[in-house]
Design an enzyme around this catalytic site. Sequence first.
Site, short mmCIF file in Angstrom:
data_model
loop_
_atom_site.label_atom_id
_atom_site.label_comp_id
_atom_site.label_asym_id
_atom_site.label_seq_id
_atom_site.Cartn_x
_atom_site.Cartn_y
_atom_site.Cartn_z
N PHE A 138 0.86 -1.19 0.00
CA PHE A 138 0.00 0.00 0.00
C PHE A 138 0.89 1.23 0.00
CE2 PHE A 138 -2.37 3.48 1.95
CZ PHE A 138 -3.49 3.49 1.14
N ASP A 222 9.43 3.02 1.65
CA ASP A 222 8.25 3.71 2.18
C ASP A 222 8.15 3.39 3.67
OD1 ASP A 222 5.68 4.28 3.08
OD2 ASP A 222 4.68 3.67 1.23
N LYS A 251 2.45 9.74 8.35
CA LYS A 251 1.69 9.28 9.52
C LYS A 251 2.14 9.86 10.87
CE LYS A 251 -0.97 5.40 7.90
NZ LYS A 251 -0.66 4.97 6.55
C1 LIG Z 1 -0.84 5.21 5.13
C2 LIG Z 1 0.22 4.85 4.16
C3 LIG Z 1 0.40 5.56 2.95
C4 LIG Z 1 -0.53 6.68 2.55
O1 LIG Z 1 -0.46 7.76 3.44
P1 LIG Z 1 -1.63 8.85 3.45
O2 LIG Z 1 -1.15 9.84 4.47
O3 LIG Z 1 -2.89 8.17 3.80
O4 LIG Z 1 -1.68 9.45 2.10
C5 LIG Z 1 1.44 5.19 2.12
N1 LIG Z 1 2.27 4.17 2.44
C6 LIG Z 1 2.13 3.48 3.59
C7 LIG Z 1 3.10 2.39 3.90
C8 LIG Z 1 1.09 3.78 4.47
O5 LIG Z 1 0.95 3.07 5.59
#
Ligand SMILES: *Cc1c(COP(=O)(O)O)cnc(C)c1O
Length: 399
Positions: A138, A222, A251
Amino acid sequence: MARSPLLDLASQVLYPNYGPRDLVLDRGEGSVVWDTDGRRYVDFGAGIAVSTLGHAHPRLTAAIATQAGRLIHQSNLFLSEPNIRLAHKLCELTSMDRAFFCNSGTEANEAALKLARRYFFDRGETERYRIISFDGSFHGRTLGALSVTGQAKYTQGFGPTPGTTKVPFGDLGAVERALGSDVAAIITEPIQGEGGVHIAPPGFLEGLRQLADRLGSLLIIDEIQTGAGRTGSFLYSQSRGVQADVITMAKALGGGVPIGVLLCPATYENALPPGSHGTTFGGNPLASAAALAVLDVLDEDCLLDRAKTLGEQMAARFEQLIAKHSIAVAQRGLGLLRALVLADGASPKEVMTALRDAGLLVLLGGADALRFAPALTTTDAELNEGFVILDRVLGELST
Ligand SMILES: *Cc1c(COP(=O)(O)O)cnc(C)c1O
């Protein structure tokens, strides 16, 4: 209890893209929140791994209030001291040279993908634009970030995503077969969070680093869910000894105030020249002051160690629950990012709802598990209170 009139209003005016919601939260303190009817909940979700200092942390609240009284926003036509200091601190913490600020995780990944493609374009490698990512991943919901997200439930119906290839998570052989001189970058989470807390197997991140080096592709890690101390090191990839070319964070970084950041070495500082990328709110002084306060408290209160200790306590408590209740069968995770796997046939969503009704907020962890991402400031008493509820409800659901 009477249904809150707010719920009726919500159902008339809010766009129904989120699942049905019937809890209106009003305030929080530490790892506890209250709804508008005064009911109390232990919060083991922390707003999806965001509220890392818990709710209403006095240091964070004061930093936000003070900055709001000075300057909330100034646009990127100008600089601000909190933003410069935050960039400096993040570069130090991640061994990077440059920070680009935005407002969310999705935006940070969007910037990373654009940086990778533009970097090679500027070097005359105009055919090098393909991005490799992983099944179950994700990375966000803009069309760019979505194009590398490996879960049909997020991508379905939003069209083809040319220039991307998905391979199985943890399979270095598959990455090697997918690589070619047209690959600009490999992007991966070091622990798949939304996908259900799947840790990259031993050697995987190290192998990606080697493969990226061999082909001259960028490795984007990420750390949006894993970063800012959640696993017990500032970045999870640091604990594995792997240095990415680009790191994305969001986050937990602002403790609840929206902020995202891309970090990279000086090698890539000209890939996104003035005009090529930007955002109105990115790096605003309010979000920067909040993130600075989060980093200060992480350091002063030794919260990375706390994440490790609390995480070990959670693992031990999960082991007991698994031994005791037939509905709980296994666990995954590290530090304060954990999943409790439920027995075949159990619905994580139903268990999550039963827990909520009993006063405990948790998250879903993929199709088979509950996910736990409590604040790093969670007290022993709060942790215990949550596990007492968990024990009782899992007992009731195990027949
Ligand atoms: C939550 C998340 C995203 C997206 O972040 P948003 O602030 O919701 O746009 C991208 N990568 C990872 C691993 C995430 O947990």
